[in-house]
Design a protein around this motif. Sequence first.
Motif, PDB file in Angstrom:
ATOM      1  N   VAL A 185       0.842  -1.193   0.000  1.00  8.90           N
ATOM      2  CA  VAL A 185       0.000   0.000   0.000  1.00  8.90           C
ATOM      3  C   VAL A 185       0.879   1.246   0.000  1.00  8.90           C
ATOM      4  N   VAL A 186       0.234   2.380  -0.277  1.00  8.09           N
ATOM      5  CA  VAL A 186       0.882   3.688  -0.163  1.00  8.09           C
ATOM      6  C   VAL A 186      -0.083   4.584   0.598  1.00  8.09           C
ATOM      7  N   GLN A 244      -1.075  10.431   5.304  1.00 14.44           N
ATOM      8  CA  GLN A 244       0.137  10.663   4.528  1.00 14.44           C
ATOM      9  C   GLN A 244       1.385  10.393   5.350  1.00 14.44           C
ATOM     10  N   LYS A 245       1.295  10.671   6.656  1.00 13.62           N
ATOM     11  CA  LYS A 245       2.423  10.379   7.538  1.00 13.62           C
ATOM     12  C   LYS A 245       2.071   9.160   8.382  1.00 13.62           C
ATOM     13  N   LEU A 246       2.784   8.071   8.144  1.00  9.08           N
ATOM     14  CA  LEU A 246       2.498   6.825   8.850  1.00  9.08           C
ATOM     15  C   LEU A 246       3.294   6.807  10.153  1.00  9.08           C
ATOM     16  N   TYR A 295      -3.801  -9.165   7.290  1.00  3.91           N
ATOM     17  CA  TYR A 295      -2.773  -8.765   6.330  1.00  3.91           C
ATOM     18  C   TYR A 295      -1.915  -7.662   6.931  1.00  3.91           C
ATOM     19  N   LEU A 296      -0.612  -7.836   6.828  1.00  3.14           N
ATOM     20  CA  LEU A 296       0.312  -6.764   7.172  1.00  3.14           C
ATOM     21  C   LEU A 296       0.447  -5.868   5.942  1.00  3.14           C
ATOM     22  N   LEU A 297       0.042  -4.611   6.098  1.00  2.00           N
ATOM     23  CA  LEU A 297       0.119  -3.659   4.985  1.00  2.00           C
ATOM     24  C   LEU A 297       1.514  -3.069   4.952  1.00  2.00           C
ATOM     25  N   ARG A 298       2.178  -3.242   3.851  1.00  2.00           N
ATOM     26  CA  ARG A 298       3.558  -2.794   3.753  1.00  2.00           C
ATOM     27  C   ARG A 298       3.673  -1.611   2.799  1.00  2.00           C
ATOM     28  N   ASN A 299       4.381  -0.596   3.249  1.00  3.78           N
ATOM     29  CA  ASN A 299       4.730   0.531   2.406  1.00  3.78           C
ATOM     30  C   ASN A 299       6.152   0.275   1.922  1.00  3.78           C
ATOM     31  N   GLY A 300       6.251  -0.455   0.807  1.00 10.04           N
ATOM     32  CA  GLY A 300       7.549  -0.972   0.384  1.00 10.04           C
ATOM     33  C   GLY A 300       7.822  -2.277   1.093  1.00 10.04           C
TER      34      GLY A 300
END
Length: 998
Positions: free
Chosen positions: A603-604, A664-666, A690-695
């Motif tokens: 995700v982003v 926008q800021k995680l 689910y583990l949501l990964r930003n990269g």
Amino acid sequence: MNHKNILFAILIVLALFIGNTATAQVLMPTTNANKVSLNGTWKFKYIASTDIGADSAFANPKTDVSKWANIKTPGNWELQGFAEPFYGKNLKAGTGLYRTIFKIPATWQDQPIYIAFDGVQYGYELWVDGKFAGSFSSSYNRQTFDISRFVSSGKSATLAVKVSTRVKGWEFDTNDDWSLSGIIRDVTLFSLPKTHVKDLVVKTNVGNHDATLSVSALVETVTGIAPAKNTSVSAKLLDAYGKPVKEFILDSKASAGNTTPFGQSVKIDAPHLWTAESPYLYTLNITLKNGNNELQQYSQKIGIREITWTNGVLKLNGKPIKLRGVDHHDLSPVNGRAVTEKEMLQDLKLIREANINFIRTSHYQPHPRFIELCDSLGFYVIEEVPFGFGDEHLNDTTYLPVLKGRAKATLWRDKNHPSIIIWSVGNENPLTPICIETGKYVKSLDDTRPYCFPEVGSYFGRIAATFPDQIDILAPHYPDASTLRGYADRFNHPMVITEYAHSLGLDFDRMESLWEIMYAHPKLAGGAVWHFFDQGILRKSPEKTAPGKFTTSVWLDSVTVYDNSGNEGADGVVYANRVPQVDYWQVRKVYTPVKALDDTLQVVPGKQQVKIKLINRYDFTNLSERQCTWTLYADTTAIQSGISPMACAPHDTLTLGIDITLAQKLTASYYTLKLQFKDKQNYTFYEKTYLLRNGNTLPDFRQKLAIKPAKPVLNGNNISFGNFGFEVNQQTGMVSLKDASGSALIADGPYARMSRKTTMSEQATTAKSTGDNNPIWQPHVLTKPAAKIESISANKVLVSYNYERQNIKGQFITGTAEYTLSDSGRVDVKYHFIPNNAKGMALEAGISFLIPSSLTELRWVGKGPYPAYPGKNRLDEFGFYHKNSADINYQGNHEQVNLAVLSDAKGKGFVLVANNANVSVENAADGIIVSHNAYVSGRYNKGSNPERSVRIENLKDISGSFSIIPLQSTWPLALRQLFGDPSHVAVPFKPFYNSYDQ
């Protein structure tokens, strides 16, 4: 016919009557006005012999039995203190003498009177008012006796029953379970009109938009002549709400002696079809009349459904089905074989909630109420004709009538139940001529269902090429994955693996991989795991146990035990008292009818739609009839939720779109999306996180948990940093970590870890191994290496170790451990071990440390909440977990661990930071062993090694890295955001005083 065949036929006829005299198999009435239960307290005497000697006159009503003991009937005499219970064929010779008095209702005048025994172990004779009334010998089959000539309406009579553990074929009822004795099921007195329905057969065939209902009734007149010509039989079919659907008259056929068959077939338009997913039941009312005079009403719940098999594919109502199964005994730890309806419902509720749709009744006909509940609740059933465990008799032709008698009694009682889709003929028997003949006989009695011979896997493999083609279903036991794949297209018959994974202890390997093979291949209709519950009986033990002591049973206190007879009965996915094991949750996840096919989601930040692919594994249910709820979490805080509609046909796939918004800021360490799938009763039958990964990055807890800079200071072999001290022993190379008060956070280590705690299944598999060929290293941690401090400074310590395998000389694990101390208050550990002439199986290979038992709290981020291993990890999901060391599910390996916190009740301890690591914990005599595992093998199955295993001799190295961050009772903010207040103590789930594989 030659003389030999004539003699054989005579033997069959004679044997059919031996031990089954004066029987009168008739349908019991369905109205209570014509039935009286004889259950209750009877008089009883136990004799540890088949010779009753001076008690031979016990059946005479004048024989005084007032001083005899009381016994609860139904019940087992062993569980009421009259004899010791034994497992399997260890059953001892013994006789139980029963007496009771009953009264015939005055309203039953001039009517035939019967008595029915639903189950008596192992054989019995009965007398009414001192007159011999009959005998029977098949423990789990119903038998009815006509006692009209011995009784009078309105008067009392004495019933005497002699039960013996030694009758012809008693071995067939010893099963793989406790061999308990006595009158185990209902005893019922009933009356019928002189002309009555003796038998009823209901068959259904399913068309495209209609169905055919065929009803056959056999009418009997006990006067010895055929029913009167003006006798009629009519039928009325009612829907589930009591509304009439169809009424019709049955045509009469030619009479034979005192019986006349009646039959009729009718079309049912737009029927509600019975399946396990929609167990719709009609009511069929049968009315027997003589002219305008109504003689009898009989009622039967029926389901409209049809079993077929074409091109090797098993079908229900023309559609392929998959059997997600479990094997099941009739046994209660308290009531033995006299299982109550409440206990049956408890089992079936647990079975349903584990996503199981199929039950194999091992190894006999179950209680009649159990089958009725399977009809109404919705389960597919393989019912077993009972003759396992008597292999020594199966080449003796005099036993053919015994087998056929058992088959007939089984099918007689239950042939009209929609839940029963297959007949199982015996269990794991050699396929002798009389076994084959019994199978043919089953088919002749019921051509609407297939039948099978459950076979030991090795035996099945030897005879697979010569199986008679008329056998409908093939049923090998315990194939491994490669063997099962080979079977998938080899035969042109459906295959049901009636036992395919053995849940001995807590190991339970193979289930996941085998089920996926079955699901993928159309000719593999499914299978059943052994077994649903531990065959444990509740009793007092003369020997005490203690917590942590190796045991094969489950203890409520030091002397009260659910006795599993060693490891023989410890093979359930729930314990004997039905507390679910880890295995239960594995079954539930593997058998889920909705399966998510993705593991991680990229995700982003911002608004977006995440897409998740699902497969609908239901056979008849569209996912529009189920609900999917979802919740988005920032660490442990829910920030968004919703309901996602689903519409997906059976066996199809669906891409589920879920709209989420990420800031926008995680700021959180983890963002997770949790899906829950619920049925119409709002029960969550499946969940996926689910583990949501930003990269591809994971949070850097080495930085997040950094403490105020504290430069390490070397003083001899002790390095102090902040409020903590790290010390290496000059002689042993062992290290310790202590706080400012000198209390140990890490007491000892490193140990070379080459195995894990011994389990029952491992013992059963390796019992005959020797030191040379035993692949298992025990003790499983090597604690006393030869060590050398290669270098030491305030920032780094390098130690070399040489561990020799205990009890076997010449096998070594050698290597180094490097400890780097940073200014931010952590110890980075790197280890690198090399097997040196070492052999065997690396059940778990890595590095271990001993910590004080006071560090009772384990919190972790990773897969949970249960221990997980290759092939046994479907049950776990990514999350944040907390367990106490007294919890029954505390010990074991945890997968994909990023962070593990081990602390005392105030929060003092340390953090282990890793990168998707295997981290295990186990209680030991002198503390808790914490391990970082470089390699982990699967678990055992009874009689087989782990399916996914690592051989030590194939390892080039055993290495890994992680960080240790000591903690005071005041935790860093990042840790409190994940786990809350450090003083919170987990309440341990501790249902037992002591248990196996703990």
